[in-house]
Design a protein around this motif. Structure first.
Motif, mmCIF file in Angstrom:
data_model
loop_
_atom_site.group_PDB
_atom_site.id
_atom_site.type_symbol
_atom_site.label_atom_id
_atom_site.label_comp_id
_atom_site.label_asym_id
_atom_site.label_seq_id
_atom_site.Cartn_x
_atom_site.Cartn_y
_atom_site.Cartn_z
ATOM 1 N N UNK A 75 -5.775 22.935 42.682
ATOM 2 C CA UNK A 75 -4.521 22.219 42.432
ATOM 3 C C UNK A 75 -4.035 22.417 40.989
ATOM 4 N N UNK A 76 -4.642 23.388 40.300
ATOM 5 C CA UNK A 76 -4.205 23.752 38.957
ATOM 6 C C UNK A 76 -4.201 22.549 38.007
ATOM 7 N N UNK A 77 -5.260 21.791 38.098
ATOM 8 C CA UNK A 77 -5.414 20.640 37.219
ATOM 9 C C UNK A 77 -6.335 20.990 36.044
ATOM 10 N N UNK A 78 -6.043 20.384 34.917
ATOM 11 C CA UNK A 78 -6.984 20.523 33.798
ATOM 12 C C UNK A 78 -8.271 19.757 34.115
ATOM 13 N N UNK A 79 -9.385 20.213 33.510
ATOM 14 C CA UNK A 79 -10.677 19.598 33.811
ATOM 15 C C UNK A 79 -10.757 18.179 33.265
ATOM 16 N N UNK A 80 -11.146 17.277 34.130
ATOM 17 C CA UNK A 80 -11.390 15.889 33.729
ATOM 18 C C UNK A 80 -12.802 15.778 33.158
ATOM 19 N N UNK A 121 -19.808 4.184 22.621
ATOM 20 C CA UNK A 121 -19.506 5.256 21.668
ATOM 21 C C UNK A 121 -19.021 6.509 22.396
ATOM 22 N N UNK A 122 -19.661 6.815 23.527
ATOM 23 C CA UNK A 122 -19.222 7.982 24.302
ATOM 24 C C UNK A 122 -17.793 7.814 24.779
ATOM 25 N N UNK A 123 -17.469 6.640 25.314
ATOM 26 C CA UNK A 123 -16.098 6.383 25.779
ATOM 27 C C UNK A 123 -15.136 6.400 24.608
ATOM 28 N N UNK A 124 -15.595 5.851 23.455
ATOM 29 C CA UNK A 124 -14.753 5.842 22.258
ATOM 30 C C UNK A 124 -14.408 7.255 21.826
ATOM 31 N N UNK A 125 -15.426 8.177 21.870
ATOM 32 C CA UNK A 125 -15.187 9.560 21.469
ATOM 33 C C UNK A 125 -14.140 10.226 22.356
ATOM 34 N N UNK A 126 -14.202 9.929 23.666
ATOM 35 C CA UNK A 126 -13.242 10.572 24.573
ATOM 36 C C UNK A 126 -11.881 9.886 24.531
ATOM 37 N N UNK A 127 -11.867 8.554 24.381
ATOM 38 C CA UNK A 127 -10.584 7.855 24.348
ATOM 39 C C UNK A 127 -9.838 8.115 23.054
ATOM 40 N N UNK A 128 -10.548 8.549 21.989
ATOM 41 C CA UNK A 128 -9.891 8.815 20.708
ATOM 42 C C UNK A 128 -9.214 10.173 20.685
ATOM 43 N N UNK A 129 -9.478 10.992 21.697
ATOM 44 C CA UNK A 129 -8.847 12.309 21.728
ATOM 45 C C UNK A 129 -7.401 12.190 22.138
ATOM 46 N N UNK A 130 -6.641 13.204 21.795
ATOM 47 C CA UNK A 130 -5.211 13.190 22.091
ATOM 48 C C UNK A 130 -5.003 13.389 23.583
ATOM 49 N N UNK A 131 -4.176 12.525 24.216
ATOM 50 C CA UNK A 131 -3.887 12.630 25.651
ATOM 51 C C UNK A 131 -2.589 13.400 25.847
ATOM 52 N N UNK A 132 -2.664 14.407 26.622
ATOM 53 C CA UNK A 132 -1.464 15.163 26.967
ATOM 54 C C UNK A 132 -1.196 14.982 28.448
ATOM 55 N N UNK A 133 -0.006 14.649 28.791
ATOM 56 C CA UNK A 133 0.334 14.354 30.169
ATOM 57 C C UNK A 133 0.369 15.640 30.987
ATOM 58 N N UNK A 134 -0.606 15.697 31.885
ATOM 59 C CA UNK A 134 -0.614 16.801 32.849
ATOM 60 C C UNK A 134 -1.280 16.286 34.100
#
Length: 891
Positions: free
Chosen positions: A830-835, A872-885
């Motif tokens: 479905x041409x989705x970016x990796x979650x 901390x793990x969730x914090x590291x991922x939630x702090x990354x920039x979210x791009x709508x795709x």
């Protein structure tokens, strides 16, 4: 008439004067003679004393050989009293042969008419009072005095020298025997030829009459059969013995060779005829055999032959000879081993390969079992420990907190046991690979001490450390495994010590050629380890006492793991200990040093250069630790160990141009204590006190108030880290604090409010663990959906819009590996970016992380899941920039 009378008077006066002169002369001569005789007597006494104390025997004789004097050393040598031999002929002190030699000497002297003989020396046999003889050096000199000829003999017992010479000669013969047998073993075309050479060499050396070889049969247990390999010194006399030997089979454990076969060790029989287990048909009265010994020919522990030897006279056991023949047995065994058929070697190789395949299969099964066991145990442990953490955050009364503390402690202990078992299994299976990353050894040690300090304080123990200043500030290696070894050793020291201190030392290994070689030691004042347990203390499941587990807990695996980890890091570990005095565990490790030099964590403070400091501390370990640190900062330090010396030193320094600028004093000095010492100094009004720092103080006993009253500028409640100590010293001397350098290993803290909430899918088959994660995230802004297995997770994921997946890897219906692969396939279709998919696994063996990543996971968290780690793990991922795709997070 008057003239005549005058002449007569003068004549009489002259006569009287002459008479007086002769009278005086006579008295003078008499006195001089008396003095001369006295000196002669003194010389005689002095000479007699010398004779009495020399170690050599000395006696004198007249021309006929009659003994006139006999000193104490001669008495000891011959066991005669002087009174027993004086007046006897010297021949009574010599056996017949030696007496003839001495008599011949005297006759030759008389015949030649020599007036003086000096230094004539010979080696003779002496005869003691009990009739025994001994070798001696016999030196005789002639003395003529007052026309009388006498002889003085000097005797020295050389028994010990002769024994040493004989021992050296015997040892040389043994060495030559080993050389000859070794050469024969290497050069012999057959085993039989090598044996024949050996029999001959041993019999020639010992003088024994018989040498013979037996070989074992294939029976179980084996017996011995005779071979035709013999050495017979007197073949005619020993024919019957040979015939009886060849005609009989020696049973296992019977007779001299049978016992050697059973034990695999040499045996010596002094009187064969009296040995109850000897074959009497062999050793009849006519054969003349008296003593015998035998030894095995060995390949490892396998007996492939028995060599027996017999003498026709009694011989006591010769341990050195037995040691030599043991080596010969090994040499000959190598001949047999070398001559064995290649088919047997090939079969042994095939058998070994088959066994190795079986061992590999067993190891694989063991690893799979441990992985499953890890999952089954860690899954409920995750809920137990996690729930106890959450419960501790709720309002609880004192009794509930106590119960929770016991509950959590039991969980931590169980987890430690599991980790130990898994760690050992991973090491034994070769499933541990060391990291090779940069780390600061000083900060690693200081952090370790900081973590374990609470445990030591609970027991009232002092936990101190000393890091040598010359240790590199940056090394390449595995800091996690080094920390694991240190934690285990320090934890053990605290556990087994009831009072006193635990001291960790770190320094460069003096025996290492590499600058990255370190030597660590952990000393305690605990229960100690018995000598007989020191060798086994590093074995798996081993503890010094069977009651140790019941009293202190543990699996007995910790030290075994430490040993294996230290060896993986290129070092070794050992222990020194005394019961009830304490133990000292030492280990070395090898790390690499970066090519580019790295600056030390702090530069040397220039303001402390040359500051004259007096350190009064009674404990050597603390004194050395602080002294080294102060010297490293460039300070001029004088160390003392008691208050009396300190008082004298301060008083003496007043008269110098450079008195002390800083005084560091222990508040708990013996006898008068630190405060008592200061009172004594203050009472002397002529003394000038430098800046004073007290260490350590007890805040519960009003020490702080007392410090303020006595003018103590600063104090420490414990012995703290170097940077903090540096700031204390700076503050005490009136300087500004030096900022601590940033620690690159510590990630900067971020404000949770600036992070983005995530929509999370939790895939976990354990209901307890699903509830635990939900409770962990209750106070966060994250949204959580759950699935019980991999199939349900795939269904939810394809219908939802998730920012992150927490995926348990071992589940029923569909495991996490398969579910992850299907999610990645759906994303690609479905041409989705990796979650981001975070693997949650209880497995802790080599390859787990690689297996998870190969399945498509983005990261890895091992159970039991600690709340802070998850957040901390969730914090590291939630702090990354979210791009709508389509709701995907782009990393």
């Amino acid at each position: 008439m008057s003239n005549t009378a005058s002449l007569i008077f003068q004549l009489l006066a002259l006569i009287a004067l002459v008479l007086v002169f002769f009278r005086l002369r006579k008295e003078t001569v008499k006195k001089e003679r008396s003095r001369a005789e006295s000196k002669i007597r003194e010389s005689e006494i002095r000479f007699e004393k010398i004779l009495d104390h020399v170690i050599d025997g000395i006696f004198s004789m007249d021309e006929s050989g009659t003994i006139e004097t006999f000193n104490p050393a001669a008495e000891l040598i011959f066991d005669y009293k002087a009174s027993e031999v004086i007046g006897e002929n010297v021949g009574s002190l010599l056996p017949q042969e030696s007496a003839k030699k001495l008599e011949s000497f005297f006759q030759n002297l008389k015949r030649t008419g020599l007036l003086q003989v000096s230094g004539i020396q010979s080696e003779l046999q002496g005869l003691k009072k009990d009739g025994s003889t001994f070798p001696m050096d016999f030196a005789v000199s002639q003395i003529i005095h007052d026309n009388r000829r006498t002889y003085t003999a000097v005797i020295r017992d050389i028994t010990e020298r002769k024994q040493q010479e004989e021992a050296l000669k015997q040892e040389s013969a043994y060495v030559q025997l080993l050389h000859d047998v070794s050469s024969a073993a290497n050069e012999a075309a057959t085993f039989e030829h090598a044996i024949q050479v050996c029999l001959k060499k041993i019999c020639h050396l010992t003088g024994w009459a018989v040498g013979h070889l037996f070989v074992p049969t294939e029976d179980s247990p084996p017996n011995l059969k005779s071979t035709d390999i013999w050495y017979l010194k007197d073949s005619d006399r020993l024919t019957k013995f040979k015939e009886a030997t060849d005609a009989n089979v020696i049973k296992y454990g019977e007779g001299l060779p049978g016992r050697v076969l059973a034990t695999g060790k040499h045996t010596w029989i002094r009187e064969v005829a009296k040995d109850t287990r000897s074959q009497h048909e062999r050793f009849n009265e006519d054969c003349g055999i008296v003593s015998g010994f035998a030894f095995p020919v060995l390949i490892g522990r396998e007996v492939v032959g028995i060599m027996e030897f017999y003498s026709t006279y009694p011989v006591p056991p010769d341990q050195r000879l037995l040691d030599v023949v043991d080596q010969i047995g090994t040499q000959l065994g190598r001949v047999v081993e070398r001559k064995r058929s290649e088919d047997a070697i090939i079969k042994a190789k095939e058998k070994a390969e088959k066994a190795q395949r079986g061992a590999d299969r067993a190891s694989q099964s063991k690893s799979e079992f441990l992985a499953n066991m890890s999952h089954e145990i860690r899954t409920p442990m995750n809920a137990i420990i996690g729930m106890s953490d959450l419960m501790s955050e709720t309002p609880l009364n004192a009794e509930q907190m106590q119960l929770l503390k016991v509950f959590r402690g039991a969980g931590d202990n169980l987890l430690t046991l599991i980790n130990d078992i898994l760690d050992l299994s991973k090491i034994e299976a070769g499933q541990i690979e060391l990291e090779n990353i940069d780390f600061n050894p000083r900060k690693l040690v200081e952090k370790n001490i900081e973590i374990l300090e609470l445990k030591s304080q609970e027991k009232g123990l002092a936990l101190n450390h000393h890091i040598a200043p010359d240790i590199p500030s940056l090394l390449l290696g595995d800091p996690h495994r080094l920390r694991q070894v240190l934690t285990n050793l320090i934890g053990n020291a605290i556990k087994f010590t009831e009072q006193g201190e635990v001291l960790l030392r770190a320094e460069l290994d003096p025996e290492s050629e590499s600058p990255g070689g370190l030597l660590f030691s952990v000393s305690d004042t605990g229960v100690g380890i018995p000598d007989e347990k020191l060798e086994s203390i590093f074995a798996s499941f081993s503890q010094a006492d069977s009651s140790t587990t019941r009293k202190y807990g543990g699996t007995g695996l910790g030290l075994a793991i430490c040993k294996k980890l230290v060896e993986l890091m290129g070092g070794s570990i050992w222990v020194e200990s005394k019961v009830n005095e304490g133990s000292k565990f030492c280990f070395t490790v090898r790390f690499a040093v970066p090519d580019q030099p790295v600056k030390a964590p702090t530069d040397k403070p220039e303001k402390l250069e040359g500051v004259k400091t007096l350190l009064i501390e009674h404990r050597p370990s603390i004194r050395g630790m602080i002294n080294d640190q102060l010297l490293d900062w460039g300070m001029a330090v004088k160390t003392l160990e008691n208050a009396e010396e300190g008082f004298s030193e301060i008083k003496k320094s007043q008269n110098t141009q450079h008195p002390y600028q800083l005084l560091l004093i222990n508040s708990r000095l013996p006898i008068i204590g630190g405060f008592g010492f200061l009172n004594k100094v203050f009472s002397d009004t002529d003394l000038y006190l430098p800046t004073i720092m007290m260490m350590p103080i007890d805040t519960r006993k009003g020490d702080i108030d007392q410090c303020h009253k006595m003018g103590v500028v600063d104090y420490m409640t414990k012995f703290i880290q170097p940077q903090a100590l540096l700031n204390k010293v700076y503050a005490a001397l009136g300087y500004e604090e030096i900022p601590e350098p940033a620690d690159s290993s510590t990630a900067p803290k971020e404000d949770p409010k600036n992070t983005n909430p995530l929509k999370i899918l939790l895939v976990e088959d354990s209901e307890d663990n699903r509830l635990l994660v939900q409770l962990y995230l209750n106070k966060t802004r994250h949204q959580l959906d759950t699935a019980e297995d991999g199939k349900a997770a795939v269904d939810l994921f394809t219908k939802g819009d998730y920012d992150l997946v927490l995926m348990d890897m071992q589940m029923p219906v569909m495991d996490g590996y398969t579910a992850t692969q299907k999610i990645r396939e759906w994303e690609e279709q479905h041409h989705r970016l990796s979650t981001p998919i975070i693997a949650l696994t209880s497995h802790a063996l080599k390859g787990d992380m690689e297996k998870c990543l190969a399945a498509g996971c983005s990261d890895y968290v091992s159970k039991p899941i600690v709340k802070s780690t998850l957040l901390k793990t969730l914090h590291d991922y939630s702090a990354t920039e979210k791009k709508q795709n389509s709701g995907q997070i782009v990393l």
